[in-house]
Design a protein around this motif. Structure first.
Motif, PDB file in Angstrom:
ATOM      1  N   LEU A 144       4.371  24.609 -33.490  1.00 37.40           N
ATOM      2  CA  LEU A 144       3.281  24.274 -34.401  1.00 37.40           C
ATOM      3  C   LEU A 144       1.947  24.480 -33.699  1.00 37.40           C
ATOM      4  N   LEU A 145       1.197  25.451 -34.135  1.00 35.74           N
ATOM      5  CA  LEU A 145      -0.096  25.755 -33.534  1.00 35.74           C
ATOM      6  C   LEU A 145      -1.209  24.987 -34.238  1.00 35.74           C
ATOM      7  N   THR A 146      -2.188  24.537 -33.479  1.00 39.50           N
ATOM      8  CA  THR A 146      -3.402  23.993 -34.067  1.00 39.50           C
ATOM      9  C   THR A 146      -4.058  25.124 -34.852  1.00 39.50           C
ATOM     10  N   CYS A 147      -4.596  24.808 -36.017  1.00 39.41           N
ATOM     11  CA  CYS A 147      -5.243  25.844 -36.828  1.00 39.41           C
ATOM     12  C   CYS A 147      -6.636  25.385 -37.241  1.00 39.41           C
ATOM     13  N   LEU A 148      -7.594  26.272 -37.078  1.00 38.41           N
ATOM     14  CA  LEU A 148      -8.945  26.051 -37.579  1.00 38.41           C
ATOM     15  C   LEU A 148      -9.070  26.803 -38.902  1.00 38.41           C
ATOM     16  N   HIS A 149      -9.214  26.066 -39.985  1.00 40.38           N
ATOM     17  CA  HIS A 149      -9.446  26.667 -41.296  1.00 40.38           C
ATOM     18  C   HIS A 149     -10.959  26.781 -41.453  1.00 40.38           C
ATOM     19  N   ILE A 150     -11.463  28.009 -41.525  1.00 42.16           N
ATOM     20  CA  ILE A 150     -12.902  28.249 -41.613  1.00 42.16           C
ATOM     21  C   ILE A 150     -13.213  28.809 -42.996  1.00 42.16           C
ATOM     22  N   LYS A 151     -13.977  28.039 -43.761  1.00 37.43           N
ATOM     23  CA  LYS A 151     -14.313  28.403 -45.134  1.00 37.43           C
ATOM     24  C   LYS A 151     -15.803  28.713 -45.184  1.00 37.43           C
ATOM     25  N   LEU A 152     -16.136  29.930 -45.595  1.00 37.59           N
ATOM     26  CA  LEU A 152     -17.512  30.424 -45.547  1.00 37.59           C
ATOM     27  C   LEU A 152     -18.142  30.531 -46.930  1.00 37.59           C
ATOM     28  N   TYR A 153     -19.455  30.300 -46.955  1.00 35.78           N
ATOM     29  CA  TYR A 153     -20.230  30.533 -48.166  1.00 35.78           C
ATOM     30  C   TYR A 153     -21.606  31.050 -47.774  1.00 35.78           C
ATOM     31  N   ASN A 154     -22.082  32.028 -48.537  1.00 34.57           N
ATOM     32  CA  ASN A 154     -23.439  32.548 -48.405  1.00 34.57           C
ATOM     33  C   ASN A 154     -23.889  32.943 -49.807  1.00 34.57           C
ATOM     34  N   PRO A 155     -25.108  32.586 -50.221  1.00 30.90           N
ATOM     35  CA  PRO A 155     -25.550  32.950 -51.577  1.00 30.90           C
ATOM     36  C   PRO A 155     -25.567  34.458 -51.813  1.00 30.90           C
ATOM     37  N   GLN A 156     -25.646  35.253 -50.756  1.00 28.27           N
ATOM     38  CA  GLN A 156     -25.666  36.715 -50.869  1.00 28.27           C
ATOM     39  C   GLN A 156     -24.282  37.338 -50.657  1.00 28.27           C
ATOM     40  N   GLN A 157     -23.213  36.548 -50.736  1.00 25.67           N
ATOM     41  CA  GLN A 157     -21.898  37.055 -50.349  1.00 25.67           C
ATOM     42  C   GLN A 157     -21.337  38.136 -51.264  1.00 25.67           C
ATOM     43  N   ASN A 158     -21.971  38.387 -52.386  1.00 28.13           N
ATOM     44  CA  ASN A 158     -21.528  39.487 -53.233  1.00 28.13           C
ATOM     45  C   ASN A 158     -21.950  40.842 -52.680  1.00 28.13           C
ATOM     46  N   VAL A 159     -22.798  40.819 -51.633  1.00 18.89           N
ATOM     47  CA  VAL A 159     -23.211  42.052 -50.975  1.00 18.89           C
ATOM     48  C   VAL A 159     -21.975  42.685 -50.351  1.00 18.89           C
ATOM     49  N   LYS A 160     -21.771  43.939 -50.622  1.00 17.12           N
ATOM     50  CA  LYS A 160     -20.567  44.623 -50.161  1.00 17.12           C
ATOM     51  C   LYS A 160     -20.488  44.630 -48.627  1.00 17.12           C
TER      52      LYS A 160
ATOM     53  N   ALA B  38      -1.098  26.410 -25.399  1.00 18.41           N
ATOM     54  CA  ALA B  38      -1.633  27.662 -24.874  1.00 18.41           C
ATOM     55  C   ALA B  38      -2.367  28.512 -25.903  1.00 18.41           C
ATOM     56  N   SER B  39      -2.165  28.240 -27.182  1.00 16.25           N
ATOM     57  CA  SER B  39      -2.823  29.062 -28.201  1.00 16.25           C
ATOM     58  C   SER B  39      -3.047  28.264 -29.477  1.00 16.25           C
ATOM     59  N   PHE B  40      -3.860  28.841 -30.353  1.00 16.55           N
ATOM     60  CA  PHE B  40      -4.172  28.233 -31.643  1.00 16.55           C
ATOM     61  C   PHE B  40      -4.406  29.348 -32.650  1.00 16.55           C
ATOM     62  N   GLU B  41      -4.509  28.990 -33.921  1.00 15.57           N
ATOM     63  CA  GLU B  41      -4.739  29.967 -34.988  1.00 15.57           C
ATOM     64  C   GLU B  41      -6.070  29.704 -35.674  1.00 15.57           C
ATOM     65  N   VAL B  42      -6.593  30.769 -36.274  1.00 12.17           N
ATOM     66  CA  VAL B  42      -7.819  30.690 -37.062  1.00 12.17           C
ATOM     67  C   VAL B  42      -7.562  31.405 -38.385  1.00 12.17           C
ATOM     68  N   GLY B  43      -7.957  30.766 -39.478  1.00 16.48           N
ATOM     69  CA  GLY B  43      -7.842  31.371 -40.800  1.00 16.48           C
ATOM     70  C   GLY B  43      -9.178  31.322 -41.515  1.00 16.48           C
ATOM     71  N   PHE B  44      -9.605  32.462 -42.067  1.00 16.49           N
ATOM     72  CA  PHE B  44     -10.888  32.546 -42.774  1.00 16.49           C
ATOM     73  C   PHE B  44     -10.661  32.631 -44.269  1.00 16.49           C
ATOM     74  N   GLU B  45     -11.591  32.005 -45.011  1.00 11.04           N
ATOM     75  CA  GLU B  45     -11.554  32.020 -46.468  1.00 11.04           C
ATOM     76  C   GLU B  45     -12.997  32.032 -46.957  1.00 11.04           C
ATOM     77  N   VAL B  46     -13.253  32.688 -48.081  1.00  8.54           N
ATOM     78  CA  VAL B  46     -14.590  32.706 -48.681  1.00  8.54           C
ATOM     79  C   VAL B  46     -14.578  31.760 -49.874  1.00  8.54           C
ATOM     80  N   LEU B  47     -15.569  30.877 -49.927  1.00 11.86           N
ATOM     81  CA  LEU B  47     -15.678  29.914 -51.019  1.00 11.86           C
ATOM     82  C   LEU B  47     -16.631  30.423 -52.092  1.00 11.86           C
ATOM     83  N   ALA B  48     -16.342  30.084 -53.348  1.00 16.16           N
ATOM     84  CA  ALA B  48     -17.192  30.496 -54.461  1.00 16.16           C
ATOM     85  C   ALA B  48     -18.418  29.597 -54.607  1.00 16.16           C
ATOM     86  N   VAL B  49     -18.324  28.354 -54.140  1.00 16.29           N
ATOM     87  CA  VAL B  49     -19.448  27.414 -54.203  1.00 16.29           C
ATOM     88  C   VAL B  49     -19.719  26.885 -52.797  1.00 16.29           C
ATOM     89  N   PRO B  50     -20.939  26.431 -52.530  1.00 17.19           N
ATOM     90  CA  PRO B  50     -21.238  25.904 -51.198  1.00 17.19           C
ATOM     91  C   PRO B  50     -20.368  24.694 -50.873  1.00 17.19           C
TER      92      PRO B  50
END
Length: 195
Positions: free
Chosen positions: A13-29, A137-149
């Motif tokens: 079982l690895l420690t996991c950092l769930h990182i959820k991002l938001y930026n008002p300009q995130q629709n920029v390609k 010795a290791s951990f995981e990171v997962g990224f997600e984009v949020l629709a609202v702040p």
């Protein structure tokens, strides 16, 4: 020789950092085009995680010229008193402030990262949630984009705040003298009723 004796053991079982991002300009390609969205990536605990604009100098990069070349770094660590992998966060930006749950960090300042933290820099809001694991010795990171702040979803940005329960009342009605007559305000749909 037995196969199980020659195989390296994997950490369960690895420690996991769930990182959820938001930026008002995130629709920029391509704003998040350099991040591994929707997939967990594994990292060695002896290497800090850097986030910034420079894909060569950082572990994870944002395709945004308004982000510092090196914006922030997460350092994993352990203490003798706890089996958990913990993290500190450090501001690497000379030009911009970084806030962690409303506590501002200047250039090269660092602090312990709480289990749930709202990070702000520039127009970005980043919610980091640490899921504990047994690995050393290791951990995981997962990224997600949020629709609202995430600041709208959490009270982490307001110190000493108390959540308010929504009763469905508009506040102008008076409370009845005997609230037990009302019955439950909510019901559990999974309960079976006798007919």
């Amino acid at each position: 020789m037995n196969v199980s004796q020659t195989m390296e053991t994997e950490e369960d079982l690895l420690t996991c950092l769930h990182i959820k991002l938001y930026n008002p300009q995130q629709n920029v390609k391509g704003l998040y085009g350099l991040l591994p969205l929707g997939a967990r990536s594994r990292h060695s605990a002896d290497d800090p995680l850097r986030l910034g604009r420079d894909a060569k100098a950082c572990t994870f990069a944002l395709n945004d010229m308004r982000v510092s070349r090196k914006q922030l770094v997460l350092h994993p660590y352990r203490t003798p008193q706890s089996p958990d992998m913990l993290f500190t966060i450090q501001n690497l930006s000379q030009k911009g402030k970084l806030s962690v749950n409303s506590s501002a960090l200047g250039y090269l300042e660092r602090m312990d990262l709480p289990n749930k933290a709202l990070i702000r820099f520039g127009e970005y809001e980043m919610l980091i949630i640490r899921e504990s694991g047994e690995a050393k010795a290791s951990f995981e990171v997962g990224f997600e984009v949020l629709a609202v702040p995430p600041s709208r979803e959490t009270c982490a940005c307001v110190p000493n705040s108390t959540p308010v329960m929504d009763t469905g009342s508009n506040g102008t009605e008076s409370f009845p003298a005997e609230p037990t007559r009302l019955g439950p305000l909510e019901s559990d749909e999974t309960l079976l009723f006798e007919s």
